[in-house]
Enzyme design. Structure first.
Site, short mmCIF file in Angstrom:
data_model
loop_
_atom_site.label_atom_id
_atom_site.label_comp_id
_atom_site.label_asym_id
_atom_site.label_seq_id
_atom_site.Cartn_x
_atom_site.Cartn_y
_atom_site.Cartn_z
N TRP A 10 -20.83 26.02 -2.87
CA TRP A 10 -21.63 27.19 -2.43
C TRP A 10 -22.99 26.98 -1.83
CZ3 TRP A 10 -20.44 31.30 -7.16
CH2 TRP A 10 -19.21 31.56 -7.10
N LYS A 11 -23.38 25.88 -2.07
CA LYS A 11 -24.68 25.44 -1.48
C LYS A 11 -25.62 26.28 -2.10
CE LYS A 11 -22.12 23.54 2.42
NZ LYS A 11 -22.18 22.99 3.96
N HIS A 98 -23.60 14.31 -0.53
CA HIS A 98 -23.31 15.37 0.40
C HIS A 98 -24.22 15.08 1.79
CE1 HIS A 98 -22.88 19.11 2.91
NE2 HIS A 98 -21.82 19.20 2.34
N GLU A 100 -25.98 16.98 3.71
CA GLU A 100 -27.13 17.77 3.68
C GLU A 100 -27.90 16.98 2.78
OE1 GLU A 100 -25.24 21.52 2.73
OE2 GLU A 100 -24.19 21.32 4.79
N GLU A 170 -16.00 13.93 5.05
CA GLU A 170 -16.77 15.27 5.77
C GLU A 170 -17.38 14.84 6.99
OE1 GLU A 170 -17.20 18.77 2.61
OE2 GLU A 170 -19.09 17.58 2.69
N SER A 216 -15.46 23.13 7.91
CA SER A 216 -14.74 24.13 8.59
C SER A 216 -13.31 24.38 8.22
CB SER A 216 -15.15 24.45 9.91
OG SER A 216 -16.13 24.11 10.24
N GLY A 237 -17.01 24.76 1.98
CA GLY A 237 -18.52 25.25 2.15
C GLY A 237 -17.99 26.88 2.37
N GLY A 238 -18.45 27.33 3.68
CA GLY A 238 -18.45 28.75 4.00
C GLY A 238 -17.49 29.66 3.22
P1 PGA Z 1 -18.11 24.16 5.72
O1 PGA Z 1 -18.90 23.23 4.63
O2 PGA Z 1 -16.55 24.61 5.02
O3 PGA Z 1 -19.01 25.38 5.62
O4 PGA Z 1 -17.83 23.47 6.93
C1 PGA Z 1 -18.17 22.04 3.87
C2 PGA Z 1 -19.17 21.31 3.14
O5 PGA Z 1 -20.49 21.39 3.80
O6 PGA Z 1 -18.81 20.70 2.12
#
Ligand code: PGA
Length: 254
Positions: A10-11, A98, A100, A170, A216, A237-238
């Site tokens: 969920w970030k 991750h 990020e 990823e 994605s 993610g999203g």
């Molecule tokens: P995303 O993110 O599905 O929004 O591309 C994946 C993730 O960062 O784990």
């Protein structure tokens, strides 16, 4: 048989009430609709995790994960959360490395090695992320990058510990961009990762490790990605912020 896992990251999204609502929807939809052996994981922000601990219905395959942990067990690290604290809140999985965290918080492979140690020592299952940037893909060095990320952060582990990891490929260029690696591109890297593990440890260990794809991933592309021989699930993610989409991705294994 490897475990099929779909984990939602969920970030830094959702307030508590919205998070609880979506979590409960996911919980209900999984109970009603998911009939395979796949495991689902939701990784909310730290501050919300304990609100979900009691909401998980007994007997269904939904677990809690965290998005990060500190490498030390306890101490003067203002603002940080340790692996043992996560365990005390009912957490089973933790995302480590991750992109990020690597990019915005300068997490290096050396630091990630310590975080993997801390997670394993406390009985958490790390979801260890690797992946190349667009520049690295375009310059053709992506196999080297991924080999280096895995070997520097995880190949110090004895096989008994390495066998407890879940890995996630990823590609950074596919995260949150709407660009997905094609099933063939993803399979190529997943197969490569498994081969690195087989070369370092052995084929049985390599065959037992779940390797998730992230970037994605959505209800439309999940089945094709998950049907590749070395793709054992997704890190989402999203699409994990919408209960219907997340559960449809989990159902790609039904
Ligand atoms: P995303 O993110 O599905 O929004 O591309 C994946 C993730 O960062 O784990």
């Amino acid at each position: 048989m490897r475990k099929n896992i779909v984990a939602g990251n969920w970030k830094m999204n959702l307030d508590l009430n919205t998070g609880i609502q979506i979590f409960n929807e996911i919980n209900t939809l999984i109970t009603e609709e998911v009939n395979g052996n796949q495991e689902a994981v939701v990784c909310p922000p730290f501050i919300h995790i304990s609100a979900f601990t009691d909401a998980i219905k007994p007997g269904i395959k939904l677990s809690l994960g965290a998005q990060n942990c500190h490498q030390a067990d306890a101490g003067a690290f203002t603002g940080e959360i340790s692996a043992s604290m996560l365990v005390s809140c009912g957490v089973k999985y933790v995302i480590i490395g991750h992109s990020e965290r690597r990019q915005y918080f300068n997490e290096t492979d050396a630091l990630l090695a310590k975080k993997l140690d801390a997670a394993l020592k406390n009985g958490l299952t790390p979801i260890f992320c690797v992946g190349e940037t667009l520049e690295q893909r375009n310059s053709g060095i992506y196999f080297d990058i991924i080999r280096e990320q895995i070997s520097s952060a995880a190949f110090h582990l004895p096989s008994a510990d390495f066998s407890k990891l879940v890995l996630a490929y990823e590609p950074v260029w596919a995260i949150g961009t709407g660009l997905t690696a094609s099933p063939e591109q993803a399979q190529e890297i997943h197969g490569f990762i498994r081969k690195q593990i087989a070369d370092k440890y052995d084929q049985n260990l390599a065959d037992s490790i779940s390797i998730l794809y992230g970037g994605s991933c959505n209800p439309k592309n999940a089945s094709e990605l998950f049907s590749q021989p070395d793709i054992d699930g997704g890190l989402i993610g999203g699409a994990s912020l919408k209960a219907r989409d997340f559960v449809d991705i989990i159902k790609a294994f039904n």
